[in-house]
Motif scaffolding. Structure first.
Motif, PDB file in Angstrom:
ATOM      1  N   ARG A 175       0.297 -10.852   6.860  1.00 59.17           N
ATOM      2  CA  ARG A 175      -0.324  -9.650   6.276  1.00 59.17           C
ATOM      3  C   ARG A 175       0.736  -8.769   5.638  1.00 59.17           C
ATOM      4  NH1 ARG A 175      -4.480  -5.461   6.892  1.00 59.17           N
ATOM      5  NH2 ARG A 175      -3.461  -3.422   6.950  1.00 59.17           N
ATOM      6  N   ARG A 176       1.827  -8.561   6.359  1.00 59.33           N
ATOM      7  CA  ARG A 176       2.899  -7.715   5.833  1.00 59.33           C
ATOM      8  C   ARG A 176       3.506  -8.309   4.566  1.00 59.33           C
ATOM      9  NH1 ARG A 176       5.575  -3.970   9.277  1.00 59.33           N
ATOM     10  NH2 ARG A 176       4.294  -3.458  11.079  1.00 59.33           N
ATOM     11  N   PHE A 177       3.663  -9.641   4.564  1.00 56.68           N
ATOM     12  CA  PHE A 177       4.252 -10.284   3.396  1.00 56.68           C
ATOM     13  C   PHE A 177       3.326 -10.184   2.188  1.00 56.68           C
ATOM     14  CE2 PHE A 177       4.606 -13.973   0.617  1.00 56.68           C
ATOM     15  CZ  PHE A 177       5.931 -13.880   0.226  1.00 56.68           C
ATOM     16  N   LEU A 178       2.064 -10.543   2.343  1.00 57.78           N
ATOM     17  CA  LEU A 178       1.144 -10.572   1.212  1.00 57.78           C
ATOM     18  C   LEU A 178       0.853  -9.177   0.666  1.00 57.78           C
ATOM     19  CD1 LEU A 178      -1.380 -13.263   2.502  1.00 57.78           C
ATOM     20  CD2 LEU A 178       0.304 -13.561   0.680  1.00 57.78           C
ATOM     21  N   SER A 179       0.740  -8.198   1.538  1.00 61.20           N
ATOM     22  CA  SER A 179       0.459  -6.825   1.084  1.00 61.20           C
ATOM     23  C   SER A 179       1.675  -6.170   0.456  1.00 61.20           C
ATOM     24  CB  SER A 179      -0.066  -5.977   2.242  1.00 61.20           C
ATOM     25  OG  SER A 179       0.859  -5.949   3.314  1.00 61.20           O
ATOM     26  N   GLY A 180       2.856  -6.629   0.839  1.00 61.07           N
ATOM     27  CA  GLY A 180       4.090  -6.253   0.161  1.00 61.07           C
ATOM     28  C   GLY A 180       4.369  -4.769   0.102  1.00 61.07           C
ATOM     29  N   VAL A 181       5.026  -4.383  -1.000  1.00 61.92           N
ATOM     30  CA  VAL A 181       5.449  -2.995  -1.186  1.00 61.92           C
ATOM     31  C   VAL A 181       4.242  -2.089  -1.386  1.00 61.92           C
ATOM     32  CG1 VAL A 181       6.938  -1.469  -2.538  1.00 61.92           C
ATOM     33  CG2 VAL A 181       7.587  -3.850  -2.203  1.00 61.92           C
ATOM     34  N   LEU A 182       3.161  -2.629  -1.899  1.00 60.57           N
ATOM     35  CA  LEU A 182       1.966  -1.808  -2.121  1.00 60.57           C
ATOM     36  C   LEU A 182       1.502  -1.172  -0.816  1.00 60.57           C
ATOM     37  CD1 LEU A 182      -0.992  -2.808  -4.411  1.00 60.57           C
ATOM     38  CD2 LEU A 182      -1.367  -1.558  -2.301  1.00 60.57           C
ATOM     39  N   ARG A 183       1.406  -1.953   0.220  1.00 61.80           N
ATOM     40  CA  ARG A 183       0.960  -1.421   1.508  1.00 61.80           C
ATOM     41  C   ARG A 183       1.965  -0.428   2.078  1.00 61.80           C
ATOM     42  NH1 ARG A 183       2.952  -3.081   6.122  1.00 61.80           N
ATOM     43  NH2 ARG A 183       1.953  -2.427   8.078  1.00 61.80           N
ATOM     44  N   THR A 184       3.244  -0.775   2.079  1.00 61.89           N
ATOM     45  CA  THR A 184       4.236   0.111   2.685  1.00 61.89           C
ATOM     46  C   THR A 184       4.319   1.445   1.942  1.00 61.89           C
ATOM     47  OG1 THR A 184       6.031  -0.955   1.430  1.00 61.89           O
ATOM     48  CG2 THR A 184       5.597  -1.768   3.655  1.00 61.89           C
ATOM     49  N   GLU A 185       4.163   1.407   0.612  1.00 63.60           N
ATOM     50  CA  GLU A 185       4.215   2.654  -0.159  1.00 63.60           C
ATOM     51  C   GLU A 185       2.970   3.503   0.086  1.00 63.60           C
ATOM     52  OE1 GLU A 185       6.467   4.104  -2.393  1.00 63.60           O
ATOM     53  OE2 GLU A 185       7.912   2.678  -1.573  1.00 63.60           O
ATOM     54  N   LEU A 186       1.799   2.875   0.190  1.00 60.23           N
ATOM     55  CA  LEU A 186       0.583   3.639   0.475  1.00 60.23           C
ATOM     56  C   LEU A 186       0.657   4.274   1.856  1.00 60.23           C
ATOM     57  CD1 LEU A 186      -2.232   4.640  -0.088  1.00 60.23           C
ATOM     58  CD2 LEU A 186      -3.125   2.365   0.461  1.00 60.23           C
ATOM     59  N   LEU A 187       1.131   3.525   2.837  1.00 55.12           N
ATOM     60  CA  LEU A 187       1.304   4.104   4.172  1.00 55.12           C
ATOM     61  C   LEU A 187       2.299   5.254   4.133  1.00 55.12           C
ATOM     62  CD1 LEU A 187       1.392   0.876   6.375  1.00 55.12           C
ATOM     63  CD2 LEU A 187      -0.458   2.556   6.231  1.00 55.12           C
ATOM     64  N   ALA A 188       3.370   5.097   3.354  1.00 52.04           N
ATOM     65  CA  ALA A 188       4.380   6.164   3.258  1.00 52.04           C
ATOM     66  C   ALA A 188       3.780   7.424   2.639  1.00 52.04           C
ATOM     67  CB  ALA A 188       5.573   5.679   2.443  1.00 52.04           C
ATOM     68  N   VAL A 189       2.935   7.266   1.609  1.00 51.25           N
ATOM     69  CA  VAL A 189       2.278   8.426   0.988  1.00 51.25           C
ATOM     70  C   VAL A 189       1.406   9.147   2.007  1.00 51.25           C
ATOM     71  CG1 VAL A 189       0.514   9.097  -0.705  1.00 51.25           C
ATOM     72  CG2 VAL A 189       2.355   7.534  -1.372  1.00 51.25           C
ATOM     73  N   LEU A 190       0.605   8.396   2.749  1.00 55.27           N
ATOM     74  CA  LEU A 190      -0.281   9.004   3.740  1.00 55.27           C
ATOM     75  C   LEU A 190       0.496   9.663   4.876  1.00 55.27           C
ATOM     76  CD1 LEU A 190      -2.960   6.157   3.928  1.00 55.27           C
ATOM     77  CD2 LEU A 190      -3.270   8.419   2.913  1.00 55.27           C
ATOM     78  N   GLN A 191       1.498   8.973   5.367  1.00 55.68           N
ATOM     79  CA  GLN A 191       2.260   9.504   6.498  1.00 55.68           C
ATOM     80  C   GLN A 191       3.086  10.720   6.106  1.00 55.68           C
ATOM     81  OE1 GLN A 191       4.258   5.908   7.708  1.00 55.68           O
ATOM     82  NE2 GLN A 191       2.381   5.023   8.562  1.00 55.68           N
ATOM     83  N   ASP A 192       3.646  10.717   4.892  1.00 57.28           N
ATOM     84  CA  ASP A 192       4.407  11.873   4.427  1.00 57.28           C
ATOM     85  C   ASP A 192       3.501  13.085   4.256  1.00 57.28           C
ATOM     86  OD1 ASP A 192       6.978  12.981   3.248  1.00 57.28           O
ATOM     87  OD2 ASP A 192       5.622  13.236   1.536  1.00 57.28           O
ATOM     88  N   ALA A 193       2.310  12.877   3.694  1.00 55.66           N
ATOM     89  CA  ALA A 193       1.367  13.991   3.518  1.00 55.66           C
ATOM     90  C   ALA A 193       0.929  14.554   4.863  1.00 55.66           C
ATOM     91  CB  ALA A 193       0.155  13.519   2.717  1.00 55.66           C
ATOM     92  N   ARG A 194       0.674  13.688   5.824  1.00 59.70           N
ATOM     93  CA  ARG A 194       0.247  14.168   7.148  1.00 59.70           C
ATOM     94  C   ARG A 194       1.375  14.933   7.837  1.00 59.70           C
ATOM     95  NH1 ARG A 194       0.541  11.613  11.944  1.00 59.70           N
ATOM     96  NH2 ARG A 194       0.985   9.606  10.959  1.00 59.70           N
ATOM     97  N   LYS A 195       2.605  14.425   7.729  1.00 65.33           N
ATOM     98  CA  LYS A 195       3.751  15.084   8.343  1.00 65.33           C
ATOM     99  C   LYS A 195       3.933  16.493   7.778  1.00 65.33           C
ATOM    100  CE  LYS A 195       8.742  14.501   9.011  1.00 65.33           C
ATOM    101  NZ  LYS A 195       9.924  13.626   8.725  1.00 65.33           N
ATOM    102  N   LYS A 196       3.656  16.666   6.489  1.00 66.83           N
ATOM    103  CA  LYS A 196       3.816  17.964   5.825  1.00 66.83           C
ATOM    104  C   LYS A 196       2.555  18.814   5.909  1.00 66.83           C
ATOM    105  CE  LYS A 196       7.228  16.179   2.542  1.00 66.83           C
ATOM    106  NZ  LYS A 196       7.499  15.798   1.120  1.00 66.83           N
ATOM    107  N   LYS A 197       1.552  18.327   6.674  1.00 68.42           N
ATOM    108  CA  LYS A 197       0.288  19.038   6.851  1.00 68.42           C
ATOM    109  C   LYS A 197      -0.408  19.303   5.516  1.00 68.42           C
ATOM    110  CE  LYS A 197       1.692  21.183  11.214  1.00 68.42           C
ATOM    111  NZ  LYS A 197       1.018  20.102  11.965  1.00 68.42           N
TER     112      LYS A 197
END
Length: 586
Positions: A175-197
């Motif tokens: 799953r991690r391989f096939l979803s690639g950078v797209l998944r990790t970047e989307l998670l990073a966008v969501l997690q960064d927004a949540r961290k900054k409230k």
């Protein structure tokens, strides 16, 4: 004269082209060298492998050797073995046969390319990411066979079914391989927004991936969604109103409401699709200020992440984000309808000036095909090249315009993949009869525009792949409706770069029926080349499988062995192959 070379990268691949002005004596191919600059300052040199060998080497499935031993008999290569963050450069060396052995012709080798960073960054305010959703591939063929054997499954279909089920496991390596950078970047966008409230405002067509649902759930009252009901089909004897009560996103809708997210229902299927896949990030509390937009072709499902070819665009610009947030509000207010105010607001492009270029943002449903006219203007304005990926565009909208351009004089460089090719004059994107089209010589298989195919018979170093029929649920397969799901057009990336990307399928239905969005980005050559790498990597992959499938249908053996002479150069240095080399190596 030394070989000339060009290379360009995106977040996941590097594409390399090289050229010579005339055939090289005794040249049996080229070796490709790569240097990687590590974080500690070391530079590590590698010779890239080739899967095609000489007949005398008795090639077995899975074999590969360094290209100094099995040289590339071609003038381009896509390096898929790089990772995001790598810094790499390339050099090409002619391999000369002296009558007994292969030797490097050091006098004619190319210089090194400039250092390239494998990155999603595409200017100061834009980033573009891709997944690795190539389920019809050698890698997946071998993975699925191992899965079948390891779990005692009887058939490939059983293995495909099991594979699809396992994609719910967030930590699963495949799953991690096939979803690639797209998944990790989307998670990073969501997690960064949540961290900054911060707040997120999404307009989503499908929402079924448990990992992404879990991330959205953490926003609580700072999460706001206009959520469609997917692609509901009307059953026999059922009214449209009755059908629209059904909901493919019911589980996510119920869970997120229970987590205090603001959820607005947009139940417009059947009859239309709430087909957007965008998310706006905004700061503040009572009146959040828009900061950035995530958009593109990717549905928030495990198949969107893993088994389809998809892309996503992140733009960090307040004015750009404000245009998407305003559309989110219009969709919220429209509920499950298409009031005139919504449709009329989509009659013109929302124009934004970015630091990296200019953007025209389009939303649909739009009146009188104005969105398709804007796309046609871009296609008809192409002077050198059109590269594209499409899902189901129909035959008379944008794909028809590209076909007409291909028939005009001027030798426009065109490369594209369409997940399902329609008949040439079909207005409905549901028509699916034609396999290949193109603009070169009249021949049985023209490979400028192709439809993804697999092949069911192994040969030489290649294993049998998942076939189109085994993939598509519409043909009794297992994985889904889309093989290529990206919706991307790249025009003239070197000279007057234009990129079109979004959820829009470049079809009549996308224009006049659905909720959609796309953006036309002008003037960002870096972005255009990153998208071009994506298109070309997908094209080269499916061009090969389409060629193999066609040869096997005709009971002919596909090319599978290197030629033991320099004559292989002849076909590459004229016609369409030379035009491709000339386009990329300037």
């Amino acid at each position: 004269m030394p070989v000339r070379i060009f290379a360009t990268a995106n977040c996941d691949d590097v594409v390399i082209f090289w050229r010579i002005d005339e055939p090289l004596a005794d040249c049996w191919g080229f070796a490709v060298e790569r240097e990687e600059k590590r974080g500690d300052g070391r530079v590590v040199r590698t010779v890239l492998d080739n899967r095609v060998g000489f007949k005398a080497d008795k090639i077995k499935p899975g074999d590969r050797r360094p290209s100094t031993e099995w040289p590339f008999q071609r003038f381009s290569w896509a390096d898929h073995s790089v990772d995001t963050g790598d810094r790499v450069r390339y050099r090409v060396v002619p391999m000369i046969h002296d009558g007994t052995h292969l030797k490097q012709n050091l006098a004619e080798r190319s210089g090194w390319t400039p250092w390239l960073e494998v990155s999603s960054h595409a200017g100061s305010d834009a980033a573009v990411v891709f997944n690795r959703g190539l389920a019809i591939s050698q890698f997946m063929a071998r993975y699925l066979e191992k899965l079948r054997v390891d779990h005692g499954l009887e058939t490939l279909k059983d293995a495909l079914t099991y594979f699809k089920e396992t994609l719910d496991d967030h930590e699963l390596p495949i799953r991690r391989f096939l979803s690639g950078v797209l998944r990790t970047e989307l998670l990073a966008v969501l997690q960064d927004a949540r961290k900054k409230k911060q707040h997120v405002f999404g307009a989503l067509y499908e929402l079924a991936d448990q990992e992404l649902i879990g991330e959205l759930a953490k926003f609580g009252s700072r999460g706001h969604l206009v959520l469609a009901n997917g692609s509901i089909q009307q059953k026999k004897g059922e009214t449209i109103a009755e059908a629209r009560k059904r909901d493919e996103n019911k589980a996510a809708r119920t869970l997120l409401r229970g987590k205090d997210l603001e959820i607005h229902d947009r139940m417009i299927a059947p009859g239309a699709l709430g087909h957007n896949k965008f998310l706006v990030v905004a700061s503040g509390t009572s009146n959040p200020a828009p900061l950035a937009v995530w958009t593109g072709s990717t549905n928030w499902t495990k198949t969107g992440l893993c088994t389809q070819t998809n892309n996503a665009l992140l733009v960090k610009n307040r004015d750009f984000a404000a245009k998407y947030l305003a559309q989110w509000a219009r969709l919220r207010d429209a509920k499950s309808g298409f009031p005139a105010a919504l449709v009329n607001s989509n009659a013109t492009a929302k124009k934004v000036t970015l630091r990296s270029g200019k953007a025209d943002i389009w939303f649909t449903r739009a009146p009188n095909g104005v969105d398709l006219a804007a796309i046609d203007e871009v296609v008809n304005g192409a002077r050198e090249a059109v590269l594209f990926l499409m899902f189901q565009p129909g035959g008379t909208a944008t794909l028809g315009s590209i076909r007409r351009r291909m028939q005009q004089p001027g030798r426009l460089y065109v490369k594209g993949v369409v997940s399902t090719l329609p008949p040439e004059h079909a207005a409905d994107e549901k028509a699916v009869n034609v396999t290949t089209v193109g603009d070169a010589r009249q021949r049985r298989l023209d490979l400028d525009v192709i439809q993804p195919e697999g092949f069911s018979t192994p040969f030489a170093a290649w294993a049998a792949t998942v076939t189109r029929k085994e993939f598509l649920t519409t043909q009794g397969g297992v994985l889904g409706f889309a093989i290529v799901h990206s919706k991307v057009i790249v025009v003239d990336p070197f000279t007057n770069p234009v990129v079109i990307s979004g959820s829009h399928n470049f079809s009549g239905s996308a224009s006049r029926v659905n909720d959609e969005n796309f953006v036309i980005l002008r003037g960002n050559s870096e972005l255009a080349l990153e998208y071009a790498v994506h298109v070309l990597a997908v094209y080269k992959h499916y061009r090969w499988t389409a060629y193999v499938a066609d040869m096997q249908r005709r009971h002919r053996r596909p090319f599978s062995e290197l030629r033991e002479s320099p004559d292989w150069q002849d076909g590459h240095l004229k016609g369409a192959s030379k035009r491709e080399i000339d386009f990329w190596v300037r």
